[in-house]
Design an enzyme around this catalytic site. Structure first.
Site, mmCIF file in Angstrom:
data_model
loop_
_atom_site.group_PDB
_atom_site.id
_atom_site.type_symbol
_atom_site.label_atom_id
_atom_site.label_comp_id
_atom_site.label_asym_id
_atom_site.label_seq_id
_atom_site.Cartn_x
_atom_site.Cartn_y
_atom_site.Cartn_z
ATOM 1 N N GLU A 227 0.852 -1.189 0.000
ATOM 2 C CA GLU A 227 0.000 0.000 0.000
ATOM 3 C C GLU A 227 0.892 1.244 0.000
ATOM 4 O O GLU A 227 1.904 1.296 0.684
ATOM 5 C CB GLU A 227 -0.877 -0.020 1.251
ATOM 6 C CG GLU A 227 -1.753 1.207 1.439
ATOM 7 C CD GLU A 227 -2.399 1.242 2.817
ATOM 8 O OE1 GLU A 227 -3.473 1.862 2.948
ATOM 9 O OE2 GLU A 227 -1.829 0.661 3.771
ATOM 10 N N LYS B 195 -9.865 -0.061 -1.862
ATOM 11 C CA LYS B 195 -10.113 -0.373 -0.452
ATOM 12 C C LYS B 195 -11.569 -0.085 -0.100
ATOM 13 O O LYS B 195 -12.087 1.008 -0.345
ATOM 14 C CB LYS B 195 -9.184 0.461 0.434
ATOM 15 C CG LYS B 195 -9.251 0.100 1.912
ATOM 16 C CD LYS B 195 -8.225 0.898 2.711
ATOM 17 C CE LYS B 195 -8.227 0.503 4.178
ATOM 18 N NZ LYS B 195 -7.224 1.280 4.954
ATOM 19 N N CYS C 210 -4.413 -3.176 4.252
ATOM 20 C CA CYS C 210 -4.108 -2.688 5.596
ATOM 21 C C CYS C 210 -5.121 -3.148 6.647
ATOM 22 O O CYS C 210 -5.308 -4.341 6.836
ATOM 23 C CB CYS C 210 -3.979 -1.158 5.573
ATOM 24 S SG CYS C 210 -2.980 -0.501 6.945
#
Length: 555
Positions: free
Chosen positions: A306, A371, A422
């Site tokens: 990321e 995301k 994440c």
């Protein structure tokens, strides 16, 4: 009776010395009683604080998972047959030190964010403790205690603003005898088993403390200990297959992970524009050189983390060219992490982008995953128009991250991956979708550089280990500055990088198609256990109310 009138015309009320003396005496008496109650509760509150600290120590980086059992048992003992109000305070005294310690890494953002979140999350534990007190009068109360732990986590994982799953009992038990249960019922079943063992330990202690002359207390204590141990060892009977399968393609893939590192840790980890990108480009070029010299095997795909591109590669020609250079040098697709503009001028998107070499049929950037669960106050600001006026620090989040609407199933070279970004690894539903919809290996692209010198990277790494077992998938973690890793489907760690350094990992990773029981049942165990906990509270309240009514009629 005549009344006296003062010179101003007001009626003068005769003094009542006895009433005044009574009122003056009553106030100190009430104060003394309240102080006595507080003093009497101090030992219990102190023990609750101690149990909260024990629970914090059961989580990484300490990883003393047996302490999670002691913490659960301690809270069960402290709330047993107490009033709901007393237990709620005990639960808060337990939860506050636990979460303040566990979430200390948020202090990087600000002490207000850290403390407010920790104290707010403690309210869920206070409510759970009140429920434990109410249900402790029911037969089989250790079972209801365990269910209420799942109920508490179910609520905390979802509300408010999509929830915050940090601190689940399952995440303290990612390498314990309870871990294999994740393959049957996911993280909720692990939490349930840990809480059940802890509650049964408390039941054994109570049986010993209330022992009588008939000797039956020994049987009760032994039964509680035996059942608690059974909940811990039953996981050893759960098979955890690790070999790749060929139904959906090749049984394995050679995957390289690039950890390019960042200029420095903290809120301003990026440094000057393109510096982080250049770190990952240079590390990939170095790998390509080693491959060309025969020092390393050529990977079939490469994973970047990321934010590995710290500028929008679609609108920055230098970034586009640098990424293409790295991709062409290694000669295989790279999964690149980048922030891109859109879908409008007020938003950006956190994406994993499949970038193909020039020799491919369609070179350059292709399929991407956005995301789905941006972090509130970190990646978007709820109620921005109001809060930004009073909390100027929120202005650092200049644009909100837009939510993705599809699961991260991406074909990268020979591997069909399930990509999560994440903090998404903490959310059951997102990871479950990434597997059930076709991901043969889980990829976690992450950037924890903000929290580099804290406990946060270790805590998130532990979650990835649990996901491997839960879904029977290898997990490949790519982080900008650590922790990058390759985790086998049984949760064992094949490779792991150090923090705050550049690194390159490469492994032949199994690709699997078969689903675990946890994949097939989804969230059903969590819902069943959570509802059971709520129904137990309802039943206990109903029984207590009925008893009071009968007692009132009898009197």
């Amino acid at each position: 009776m005549a009344q006296a009138v003062d010179p101003g015309g007001a009626v003068a009320v005769p003094d009542r010395p006895e009433a005044a003396e009574g009122a003056d005496a009553a106030a100190p008496s009430r104060l003394r009683r309240r102080l006595a109650v507080v003093r009497a509760g101090l030992p219990r509150t102190g023990l609750a604080v101690l149990c909260g600290v024990l629970l914090a120590l059961s989580f990484p980086p300490y990883g003393l998972w047996p302490l999670s059992l002691l913490a659960v048992a301690g809270l069960a003992l402290l709330t047993h047959r107490r009033t709901a109000r007393q237990a709620a305070w005990t639960g808060f005294a337990f939860g506050a030190p636990f979460l303040i310690w566990l979430l200390f890494w948020l202090n990087v953002i600000g002490p207000d964010a850290w403390l407010l979140l920790a104290l707010f999350e403690s309210l869920f534990l206070a409510a759970m403790a009140a429920g434990q007190a109410v249900t402790s009068r029911l037969p089989g109360w250790p079972l209801w205690t365990a269910c209420l732990w799942v109920t508490q986590e179910w609520a905390r994982d979802r509300v408010p603003l999509g929830g915050f799953p940090w601190g689940r009992l399952a995440f303290a038990n990612t390498s314990s005898p309870y871990t294999p249960l994740a393959a049957i019922g996911g993280a909720p079943l692990v939490t349930f088993a840990v809480a059940l063992s802890g509650a049964l330990l408390a039941a054994a202690v109570l049986a010993v403390a209330r022992r009588g002359s008939d000797g039956r207390w020994r049987l009760r204590a032994l039964a509680a200990v035996a059942l608690g141990a059974a909940a811990g060892v039953v996981g050893y009977a759960v098979p955890i297959p690790t070999a790749g399968t060929t139904a959906g393609g090749p049984a394995s893939a050679e995957i390289a992970v690039i950890q390019g590192n960042v200029p420095h840790a903290g809120m301003d980890f990026l440094g000057r524009p393109m510096q982080v990108l250049q770190n990952h480009v240079q590390a990939t070029l170095a790998l390509a050189q080693q491959v060309a010299e025969g020092k390393k095997a050529k990977p079939q795909l490469v994973i970047w983390p990321e934010n590995s591109s710290d500028v929008n590669p679609y609108t920055t020609p230098e970034a586009y060219a640098a990424i293409q250079q790295a991709v062409d040098a290694i000669g295989v697709p790279i999964l690149v992490g980048a922030l891109v503009d859109g879908p409008d001028a007020q938003h950006v998107q956190n994406e994993g982008i499949v970038w193909a070499p020039s020799t491919a049929a369609v070179p350059g950037p292709g399929a991407h995953y956005t995301k789905q669960h941006p972090v509130p106050f970190g990646e978007y600001v709820p109620f921005r128009s109001v809060l930004s006026k009073y909390i100027t620090r929120l202005q650092r989040v200049a644009r909100d991250f837009a939510k993705g609407t599809s699961t991260g199933i991406l074909q990268v070279g020979p591997a069909r991956i399930g990509d999560v970004i994440c903090f998404e690894v903490a959310y059951d539903g997102i990871v479950d979708d990434a597997v059930s919809k076709g991901g043969r290996v889980l990829v976690v692209q992450t950037n924890n550089a903000t929290y580099e010198h804290t406990d946060q990277p270790d805590q998130q790494f532990a979650m990835s280990r649990l996901r491997a077992v839960e879904h029977g998938r290898a997990v490949v973690i790519a982080a900008t500055s650590g922790i990058s890793a390759v985790i086998e489907p049984d949760g064992s760690v094949e490779q792991r990088s150090e923090l705050a350094t550049a690194a390159e990992l490469e492994a032949d990773v199994p690709l699997r198609d078969t689903l675990t029981v946890a994949d097939r049942v989804g969230a059903a165990p969590e819902w069943v256990l959570s509802i059971a906990g709520l129904l137990a509270v309802g039943a206990a309240v109903g029984i207590s109310t009925a008893r009071r009514r009968r007692s009132t009629r009898t009197d």
